[in-house]
Write a protein that holds these residues in place. Structure first.
Motif, PDB file in Angstrom:
ATOM      1  N   SER A 192       0.934  -1.336   0.023  1.00  9.46           N
ATOM      2  CA  SER A 192      -0.055  -0.017  -0.103  1.00  9.46           C
ATOM      3  C   SER A 192       0.860   1.015  -0.009  1.00  9.46           C
ATOM      4  CB  SER A 192      -0.928   0.115   1.064  1.00  9.46           C
ATOM      5  OG  SER A 192      -1.773  -1.145   1.146  1.00  9.46           O
ATOM      6  N   SER A 193       1.644   1.355   0.667  1.00  7.70           N
ATOM      7  CA  SER A 193       2.722   2.552   0.827  1.00  7.70           C
ATOM      8  C   SER A 193       3.501   2.610  -0.376  1.00  7.70           C
ATOM      9  CB  SER A 193       3.545   2.442   2.204  1.00  7.70           C
ATOM     10  OG  SER A 193       4.556   1.314   2.201  1.00  7.70           O
ATOM     11  N   ALA A 194       3.940   1.664  -0.994  1.00  9.78           N
ATOM     12  CA  ALA A 194       4.735   2.021  -2.248  1.00  9.78           C
ATOM     13  C   ALA A 194       3.746   2.337  -3.408  1.00  9.78           C
ATOM     14  CB  ALA A 194       5.565   0.487  -2.444  1.00  9.78           C
ATOM     15  N   VAL A 197       3.033   6.193  -3.069  1.00 12.95           N
ATOM     16  CA  VAL A 197       4.129   6.739  -3.404  1.00 12.95           C
ATOM     17  C   VAL A 197       4.128   7.036  -5.088  1.00 12.95           C
ATOM     18  CG1 VAL A 197       6.593   6.781  -3.889  1.00 12.95           C
ATOM     19  CG2 VAL A 197       5.687   6.462  -1.567  1.00 12.95           C
ATOM     20  N   LEU A 198       3.559   5.696  -5.943  1.00 13.34           N
ATOM     21  CA  LEU A 198       3.797   5.922  -7.105  1.00 13.34           C
ATOM     22  C   LEU A 198       2.218   6.260  -7.964  1.00 13.34           C
ATOM     23  CD1 LEU A 198       4.957   2.190  -7.464  1.00 13.34           C
ATOM     24  CD2 LEU A 198       6.046   4.390  -8.433  1.00 13.34           C
ATOM     25  N   GLY A 199       1.334   7.003  -6.909  1.00 12.41           N
ATOM     26  CA  GLY A 199       0.248   7.644  -7.446  1.00 12.41           C
ATOM     27  C   GLY A 199      -0.884   6.565  -7.574  1.00 12.41           C
ATOM     28  N   PHE A 200      -0.812   5.250  -7.054  1.00 16.74           N
ATOM     29  CA  PHE A 200      -1.872   4.424  -7.610  1.00 16.74           C
ATOM     30  C   PHE A 200      -2.789   4.203  -6.252  1.00 16.74           C
ATOM     31  CE2 PHE A 200       1.829   1.786  -9.613  1.00 16.74           C
ATOM     32  CZ  PHE A 200       1.625   2.605 -10.781  1.00 16.74           C
ATOM     33  N   LYS A 201      -4.027   4.413  -6.477  1.00 16.37           N
ATOM     34  CA  LYS A 201      -5.182   4.260  -5.396  1.00 16.37           C
ATOM     35  C   LYS A 201      -6.015   3.032  -5.354  1.00 16.37           C
ATOM     36  CE  LYS A 201      -4.286   8.528  -3.640  1.00 16.37           C
ATOM     37  NZ  LYS A 201      -5.169   9.474  -3.700  1.00 16.37           N
ATOM     38  N   ASN A 202      -5.921   2.356  -6.428  1.00 18.23           N
ATOM     39  CA  ASN A 202      -6.634   0.855  -6.513  1.00 18.23           C
ATOM     40  C   ASN A 202      -5.739  -0.074  -5.881  1.00 18.23           C
ATOM     41  OD1 ASN A 202      -4.701   1.644  -8.772  1.00 18.23           O
ATOM     42  ND2 ASN A 202      -5.565  -0.325  -9.704  1.00 18.23           N
ATOM     43  N   ILE A 203      -5.332  -0.085  -4.830  1.00 17.65           N
ATOM     44  CA  ILE A 203      -4.341  -0.582  -3.884  1.00 17.65           C
ATOM     45  C   ILE A 203      -4.597  -2.379  -4.086  1.00 17.65           C
ATOM     46  CG2 ILE A 203      -3.506  -1.120  -1.635  1.00 17.65           C
ATOM     47  CD1 ILE A 203      -3.509   1.907  -1.269  1.00 17.65           C
ATOM     48  N   GLY A 204      -6.067  -2.371  -3.813  1.00 22.23           N
ATOM     49  CA  GLY A 204      -6.511  -3.867  -3.825  1.00 22.23           C
ATOM     50  C   GLY A 204      -6.483  -4.431  -5.025  1.00 22.23           C
ATOM     51  N   THR A 205      -6.560  -3.910  -6.267  1.00 25.30           N
ATOM     52  CA  THR A 205      -6.689  -4.250  -7.593  1.00 25.30           C
ATOM     53  C   THR A 205      -5.455  -3.673  -8.487  1.00 25.30           C
ATOM     54  OG1 THR A 205      -8.032  -2.514  -7.999  1.00 25.30           O
ATOM     55  CG2 THR A 205      -9.004  -4.695  -7.374  1.00 25.30           C
ATOM     56  N   PHE A 349      -8.762   0.947   3.598  1.00 25.60           N
ATOM     57  CA  PHE A 349      -8.506  -0.378   3.266  1.00 25.60           C
ATOM     58  C   PHE A 349      -9.575  -1.142   2.776  1.00 25.60           C
ATOM     59  CE2 PHE A 349      -4.641   0.284   6.232  1.00 25.60           C
ATOM     60  CZ  PHE A 349      -3.730  -0.270   5.604  1.00 25.60           C
ATOM     61  N   GLU A 350      -9.474  -1.840   1.869  1.00 19.49           N
ATOM     62  CA  GLU A 350     -10.547  -2.507   1.400  1.00 19.49           C
ATOM     63  C   GLU A 350     -10.163  -4.097   1.204  1.00 19.49           C
ATOM     64  OE1 GLU A 350     -11.976  -1.019  -2.558  1.00 19.49           O
ATOM     65  OE2 GLU A 350     -12.854   0.969  -1.440  1.00 19.49           O
ATOM     66  N   GLU A 351     -11.160  -5.135   0.907  1.00 22.19           N
ATOM     67  CA  GLU A 351     -10.995  -6.165   0.803  1.00 22.19           C
ATOM     68  C   GLU A 351     -10.225  -6.411  -0.665  1.00 22.19           C
ATOM     69  OE1 GLU A 351     -13.051 -10.733   0.934  1.00 22.19           O
ATOM     70  OE2 GLU A 351     -14.170  -8.950   0.084  1.00 22.19           O
TER      71      GLU A 351
END
Length: 371
Positions: A192-194, A197-205, A349-351
């Motif tokens: 999530s933290s990395a 930093v890269l500008g990705f908000k779709n962390i779960g997918t 945080f999402e599933e």
């Protein structure tokens, strides 16, 4: 560490709730239970059982329930949510339980929890609207859980030792502080933290291309880290001694270190602060008094309960009126002065779907192994 020692340290204020849960798991205690009164039948007025994270059975968090019924609810505690889910799948039926938002879809699909009639809760209207609409926590317009506590995962840093990237997750990837950084030994936290930093908000997918970029950044980060931590106590000790200048951390460590007089700040990163939300859920086919279960949930989201949670643990409460009861300087100290701003900037945080989670885990383990 022995079970009794864990409890003694908790009672003395030397362990936070989540540290207690993690230490219990590490010690092999597993399901942590306190002595329960004899379980009563559903016909007994006010008899319910609450299944929660270690120490959230604190009487100060549900005073209105005790005042109404004249007794405490029975309770048992768990160290992590998978343990709780499997216990209930095996036939354990409490009345109220305490999942986090990202676990709610799985618990509902497993037939463990049921929809809640929020019209039976007098304080529900005072809950922050942002917490009522988290993905996966409603079904056909009905709430599957009632938000109770929330907190953050962010960067905690020494203000006297850090002079760059104090508004960015990039601090945990800054070569200037090589050997004096730490991050959470968790695929969720590290990825999530990395990703942020890269500008990705779709962390779960994250798609394969995004995940490859996350992997490259984490490979660059690895030699900068003093260690990946598994116990938040080690973060607090490292920051207190100056061994660490910055680390991925939770709100409770801010409270602990400031009590010690350590000059630290908890970041609200420009890329977004990670936010977790946990809450009350009704167990399907529960044997206890259903009205008492609703009254218990209502007591937990009472603003007085929220004031105690904020002041005592440094976590946020779902009832916005709770914040009016806490001194402004205390909220500022905890980084909770403007909850709505945190929600707007925060990344909840999402599933993570299984197919994605397996890829994340494989990548993270390869990075740690230097592959």
């Amino acid at each position: 560490m022995e079970k009794n020692e864990l409890r003694d340290r908790l009672a003395a204020g030397r362990l936070t709730r989540r540290q207690f849960a993690r230490a219990a798991a590490a010690a092999g205690v597993g399901l942590v239970t306190l002595p329960l009164l004899a379980r009563h039948g559903a016909a007994d007025t006010g008899q319910i059982e609450y299944y929660t994270w270690a120490t959230y059975e604190d009487p100060n968090l549900h005073k209105a329930f005790t005042a109404k019924y004249g007794h405490e609810p029975n309770h048992s505690t768990f160290g992590e949510e998978e343990e709780a889910l499997q216990k209930m799948r095996s036939g354990y039926h409490p009345d109220v339980t305490h999942p986090c938002s990202y676990s709610v879809p799985r618990w509902y699909e497993a037939g463990i929890i049921k929809p809640i009639d929020t019209s039976r809760l007098s304080h529900y209207g005072d809950i922050f609207p942002e917490l009522k609409t988290i993905k996966g926590t409603t079904k056909d317009g009905k709430a599957l859980f009632v938000p109770f506590d929330w907190g953050n995962s962010s960067v905690l840093y020494r203000t006297d030792l850090v002079d760059s990237n104090t508004d960015s997750w990039m601090l945990l990837f800054d070569e200037k502080y090589k050997g004096r950084l730490a991050t959470y030994d968790s695929v969720d936290g590290a990825v999530s933290s990395a990703a942020l930093v890269l500008g990705f908000k779709n962390i779960g997918t994250l798609d394969d291309g995004q995940l490859a970029k996350v992997r490259d950044l984490m490979i660059k980060q690895k030699p900068l880290l003093r260690y990946y931590w598994t116990d938040q106590t080690s973060v607090e000790q490292g920051l207190a001694s100056g061994e660490l200048v910055a680390a991925y951390a939770w709100n409770a460590s801010v409270v602990a270190l400031k009590k010690q007089g350590v000059p630290v700040a908890y970041m609200n990163p420009k890329e977004g602060i990670l936010t977790w939300v946990c809450g009350m859920a009704l167990v399907k086919d529960a044997p206890g008094d259903e009205q008492a279960a609703y009254d218990f949930i209502d007591a937990m989201i009472d603003p007085q309960s929220g004031q105690y949670l904020i002041d005592n643990d440094g976590y946020g409460h779902s009832n916005r009126k709770s914040f009016d009861l806490v001194k402004p300087e205390r909220l500022a100290e905890l980084g909770l002065r403007d909850p709505v701003a945190l929600f707007k900037q925060g990344v909840f945080f999402e599933e993570t779907p299984t197919a994605f989670k397996e890829k994340y885990i494989s990548m993270f383990e390869a990075v740690k192994a230097g592959l």
